[in-house]
Motif scaffolding. Structure first.
Motif, PDB file in Angstrom:
ATOM      1  N   LYS A   1       3.744 100.743  95.059  1.00  0.00           N
ATOM      2  CA  LYS A   1       4.914  99.918  95.398  1.00  0.00           C
ATOM      3  C   LYS A   1       5.698  99.573  94.129  1.00  0.00           C
ATOM      4  O   LYS A   1       6.930  99.638  94.095  1.00  0.00           O
ATOM      5  CB  LYS A   1       4.449  98.645  96.102  1.00  0.00           C
ATOM      6  CG  LYS A   1       5.569  97.767  96.622  1.00  0.00           C
ATOM      7  CD  LYS A   1       4.990  96.545  97.333  1.00  0.00           C
ATOM      8  CE  LYS A   1       4.197  96.945  98.577  1.00  0.00           C
ATOM      9  NZ  LYS A   1       3.680  95.776  99.310  1.00  0.00           N
ATOM     10  N   LEU A   2       4.971  99.238  93.056  1.00  0.00           N
ATOM     11  CA  LEU A   2       5.625  98.892  91.793  1.00  0.00           C
ATOM     12  C   LEU A   2       6.368 100.070  91.209  1.00  0.00           C
ATOM     13  O   LEU A   2       7.545  99.949  90.838  1.00  0.00           O
ATOM     14  CB  LEU A   2       4.576  98.388  90.794  1.00  0.00           C
ATOM     15  CG  LEU A   2       5.049  98.222  89.344  1.00  0.00           C
ATOM     16  CD1 LEU A   2       6.113  97.129  89.250  1.00  0.00           C
ATOM     17  CD2 LEU A   2       3.854  97.900  88.438  1.00  0.00           C
ATOM     18  N   ILE A   3       5.730 101.230  91.122  1.00  0.00           N
ATOM     19  CA  ILE A   3       6.382 102.335  90.403  1.00  0.00           C
ATOM     20  C   ILE A   3       7.548 102.928  91.185  1.00  0.00           C
ATOM     21  O   ILE A   3       8.405 103.591  90.602  1.00  0.00           O
ATOM     22  CB  ILE A   3       5.382 103.440  89.986  1.00  0.00           C
ATOM     23  CG1 ILE A   3       4.776 104.145  91.191  1.00  0.00           C
ATOM     24  CG2 ILE A   3       4.321 102.872  89.059  1.00  0.00           C
ATOM     25  CD1 ILE A   3       3.932 105.358  90.803  1.00  0.00           C
ATOM     26  N   HIS A   4       7.628 102.642  92.479  1.00  0.00           N
ATOM     27  CA  HIS A   4       8.737 103.180  93.264  1.00  0.00           C
ATOM     28  C   HIS A   4       9.894 102.188  93.435  1.00  0.00           C
ATOM     29  O   HIS A   4      10.845 102.483  94.169  1.00  0.00           O
ATOM     30  CB  HIS A   4       8.236 103.665  94.622  1.00  0.00           C
ATOM     31  CG  HIS A   4       7.357 104.877  94.524  1.00  0.00           C
ATOM     32  ND1 HIS A   4       7.788 106.052  93.943  1.00  0.00           N
ATOM     33  CD2 HIS A   4       6.072 105.091  94.894  1.00  0.00           C
ATOM     34  CE1 HIS A   4       6.802 106.941  93.972  1.00  0.00           C
ATOM     35  NE2 HIS A   4       5.760 106.377  94.541  1.00  0.00           N
ATOM     36  N   VAL A   5       9.824 101.045  92.751  1.00  0.00           N
ATOM     37  CA  VAL A   5      10.951 100.107  92.789  1.00  0.00           C
ATOM     38  C   VAL A   5      12.188 100.803  92.200  1.00  0.00           C
ATOM     39  O   VAL A   5      12.129 101.409  91.125  1.00  0.00           O
ATOM     40  CB  VAL A   5      10.633  98.820  92.010  1.00  0.00           C
ATOM     41  CG1 VAL A   5      11.876  97.929  91.914  1.00  0.00           C
ATOM     42  CG2 VAL A   5       9.489  98.061  92.680  1.00  0.00           C
TER      43      VAL A   5
ATOM     44  N   LEU B   1      11.037  93.733  90.396  1.00  0.00           N
ATOM     45  CA  LEU B   1       9.795  94.487  90.246  1.00  0.00           C
ATOM     46  C   LEU B   1       8.617  93.900  91.014  1.00  0.00           C
ATOM     47  O   LEU B   1       7.697  94.621  91.375  1.00  0.00           O
ATOM     48  CB  LEU B   1       9.440  94.591  88.762  1.00  0.00           C
ATOM     49  CG  LEU B   1      10.288  95.584  87.975  1.00  0.00           C
ATOM     50  CD1 LEU B   1      10.181  95.323  86.485  1.00  0.00           C
ATOM     51  CD2 LEU B   1       9.854  97.005  88.290  1.00  0.00           C
ATOM     52  N   ALA B   2       8.635  92.598  91.260  1.00  0.00           N
ATOM     53  CA  ALA B   2       7.469  91.949  91.872  1.00  0.00           C
ATOM     54  C   ALA B   2       7.558  91.868  93.391  1.00  0.00           C
ATOM     55  O   ALA B   2       6.670  91.292  94.026  1.00  0.00           O
ATOM     56  CB  ALA B   2       7.284  90.550  91.287  1.00  0.00           C
ATOM     57  N   GLU B   3       8.578  92.423  93.982  1.00  0.00           N
ATOM     58  CA  GLU B   3       8.772  92.319  95.429  1.00  0.00           C
ATOM     59  C   GLU B   3       7.551  92.853  96.182  1.00  0.00           C
ATOM     60  O   GLU B   3       7.093  93.969  95.955  1.00  0.00           O
ATOM     61  CB  GLU B   3      10.013  93.123  95.844  1.00  0.00           C
ATOM     62  CG  GLU B   3      10.407  92.955  97.296  1.00  0.00           C
ATOM     63  CD  GLU B   3      10.967  91.584  97.596  1.00  0.00           C
ATOM     64  OE1 GLU B   3      10.807  91.131  98.746  1.00  0.00           O
ATOM     65  OE2 GLU B   3      11.561  90.973  96.687  1.00  0.00           O
ATOM     66  N   GLY B   4       6.995  92.002  97.089  1.00  0.00           N
ATOM     67  CA  GLY B   4       5.902  92.422  97.954  1.00  0.00           C
ATOM     68  C   GLY B   4       4.528  92.418  97.314  1.00  0.00           C
ATOM     69  O   GLY B   4       3.568  92.895  97.928  1.00  0.00           O
TER      70      GLY B   4
ATOM     71  N   TRP C   1      -0.358  89.104  91.021  1.00  0.00           N
ATOM     72  CA  TRP C   1       0.382  90.211  90.422  1.00  0.00           C
ATOM     73  C   TRP C   1       1.861  89.885  90.283  1.00  0.00           C
ATOM     74  O   TRP C   1       2.505  90.336  89.340  1.00  0.00           O
ATOM     75  CB  TRP C   1       0.146  91.494  91.230  1.00  0.00           C
ATOM     76  CG  TRP C   1      -1.112  92.197  90.821  1.00  0.00           C
ATOM     77  CD1 TRP C   1      -2.255  91.598  90.339  1.00  0.00           C
ATOM     78  CD2 TRP C   1      -1.366  93.595  90.817  1.00  0.00           C
ATOM     79  NE1 TRP C   1      -3.199  92.550  90.052  1.00  0.00           N
ATOM     80  CE2 TRP C   1      -2.689  93.792  90.335  1.00  0.00           C
ATOM     81  CE3 TRP C   1      -0.619  94.709  91.193  1.00  0.00           C
ATOM     82  CZ2 TRP C   1      -3.261  95.046  90.209  1.00  0.00           C
ATOM     83  CZ3 TRP C   1      -1.191  95.976  91.070  1.00  0.00           C
ATOM     84  CH2 TRP C   1      -2.500  96.144  90.582  1.00  0.00           C
ATOM     85  N   THR C   2       2.404  89.072  91.164  1.00  0.00           N
ATOM     86  CA  THR C   2       3.793  88.640  91.008  1.00  0.00           C
ATOM     87  C   THR C   2       3.968  87.874  89.711  1.00  0.00           C
ATOM     88  O   THR C   2       4.911  88.115  88.941  1.00  0.00           O
ATOM     89  CB  THR C   2       4.221  87.771  92.198  1.00  0.00           C
ATOM     90  OG1 THR C   2       4.272  88.583  93.375  1.00  0.00           O
ATOM     91  CG2 THR C   2       5.598  87.149  91.974  1.00  0.00           C
ATOM     92  N   ALA C   3       3.042  86.963  89.432  1.00  0.00           N
ATOM     93  CA  ALA C   3       3.132  86.169  88.200  1.00  0.00           C
ATOM     94  C   ALA C   3       2.966  87.053  86.965  1.00  0.00           C
ATOM     95  O   ALA C   3       3.678  86.877  85.959  1.00  0.00           O
ATOM     96  CB  ALA C   3       2.080  85.063  88.219  1.00  0.00           C
ATOM     97  N   LEU C   4       2.037  88.004  87.030  1.00  0.00           N
ATOM     98  CA  LEU C   4       1.840  88.925  85.905  1.00  0.00           C
ATOM     99  C   LEU C   4       3.085  89.780  85.673  1.00  0.00           C
ATOM    100  O   LEU C   4       3.545  89.946  84.533  1.00  0.00           O
ATOM    101  CB  LEU C   4       0.643  89.840  86.195  1.00  0.00           C
ATOM    102  CG  LEU C   4      -0.748  89.208  86.203  1.00  0.00           C
ATOM    103  CD1 LEU C   4      -1.747  90.156  86.858  1.00  0.00           C
ATOM    104  CD2 LEU C   4      -1.207  88.871  84.793  1.00  0.00           C
TER     105      LEU C   4
END
Length: 368
Positions: free
Chosen positions: A284-288, A294-297, A302-305
């Motif tokens: 999900k991250l690499i396909h943004v 970048l933190a969507e979903g 992991w959102t905070a990171l």
């Protein structure tokens, strides 16, 4: 190492024996070799790229990164640039490397060569500018960990654009999207032939597994800097305790998404997936898409990171005390925060070399 021998400790005004000072000693290899990288870059005698030019360029890059203490440190030993084409091309290259490394092409290296810069000197220039982008972000992070930063809320950092040309400069098929697939990488400047290294230099290359890599044999045109950089890398990513290794790899992937570095992301997204067992989240991250958050979903942790890593990765860095607080809320202690900051900052260095000295290709395909 002693704070008196540590430039970042001095500039961040880290109190000896404080918690942060002690934790940087826990991460002694990262601390020592970040300082060692600085010492090598700013002590080498290279007639083509004398020290006063290095200090002047470093002061400029520190200014672009909004780090006035670092800028002042380098400015003390700098001399003004001339109006020559040699210096103008140098500043243009440094600006591109700092603000938009993904826009680099082989033509920009050709411009440096036409202005009189040799291949060896260009490698040193690239290392210096990339290192300053690392050093600036690490200093910003150390200040954050001491509460010495604005508390204002920053906009969420977004995915940067990336290369979408179907072929590399040499005609190989190029990746046009982020992937966890293993990729090749080819230099735009000639890697140094193994036969031209001395016996001791070959030992250094072999110790780090660099002998057969075009990328590392290109960087080995300045082997002392490469050695310190490699030791810094190992000190940041291969240490026990603190932030789990999977999340250090996540930070590397996030930084690569901000900078548009498909090659670095392919390596470190794959490691993040393998270690975390969260392949769907990594995918999900690499396909943004470029321009999207970048933190969507992602999970709360992991959102905070991702939020902190991405905010550190833009130029100038936009990381905030609120982001530090959010990470503490999801369970990070100060050592883990230091690991996250150092992992993100290091890939400000790595991405800039990968993006401006060469490009990735799909190894399973033939030349187009």
């Amino acid at each position: 190492m002693s704070s008196a021998d540590d430039l970042l400790a001095l500039l961040a005004d880290i109190v000896p024996e404080s918690e942060l000072d002690q934790l940087r000693n826990v991460r002694e290899a990262a601390t020592r070799h970040a300082q060692g990288s600085y010492e090598v870059i700013f002590s080498q005698q290279q007639p083509e790229f004398p020290l006063h030019e290095r200090f002047a360029l470093a002061a400029l890059v520190a200014e672009w990164n909004a780090q006035p203490a670092l800028q002042a440190h380098y400015h003390q030993q700098a001399q003004p640039f001339s109006d020559s084409s040699r210096h103008q091309v140098l500043k243009d290259f440094a600006h591109r490397l700092t603000f938009s490394p993904v826009s680099a092409t082989p033509a920009h290296l050709t411009e440096l060569q036409r202005a009189g810069w040799s291949t060896d000197a260009i490698v040193t220039v690239a290392q210096l500018v990339a290192f300053l982008n690392f050093q600036s972000r690490l200093l910003a992070g150390l200040n954050l960990l001491q509460g010495k930063a604005s508390g204002s809320e920053a906009p969420p950092a977004v995915a940067g654009r990336w290369h979408d040309a179907p072929y590399t400069a040499s005609g190989k098929t190029a990746p046009t999207a982020f992937t966890q697939q293993e990729l090749g990488w080819e230099p735009w400047l000639a890697a140094k032939p193994l036969a031209e290294f001395t016996g001791q230099e070959k030992v250094v290359l072999a110790k780090f597994g660099h002998t057969d890599s075009d990328y590392f044999r290109l960087l080995a045109r300045n082997l002392p800097v490469l050695e310190q950089r490699t030791l810094t890398d190992k000190g940041i990513f291969y240490t026990a305790g603190g932030l789990p290794r999977a999340e250090r790899e996540l930070a590397a992937t996030v930084t690569s998404k901000v900078n548009g570095c498909i090659y670095c992301a392919s390596v470190h997204a794959r490691k993040a997936s393998q270690l975390s067992k969260e392949n769907a989240s990594v995918e999900k991250l690499i396909h943004v898409a470029p321009g999207d958050a970048l933190a969507e979903g992602q999970s709360a942790r992991w959102t905070a990171l991702i939020d902190l890593a991405s905010a550190l990765s833009v130029t100038p860095a936009q990381a905030t005390l609120q982001q530090i607080s959010a990470l503490r809320d999801v369970g990070l202690d100060t050592l883990s925060l230091l690991d996250l900051i150092q992992s993100s900052a290091f890939f400000a260095w790595a991405n800039r070399l990968m993006l401006t000295l060469g490009e990735p290709y799909l190894p399973s395909t033939t030349q187009g």
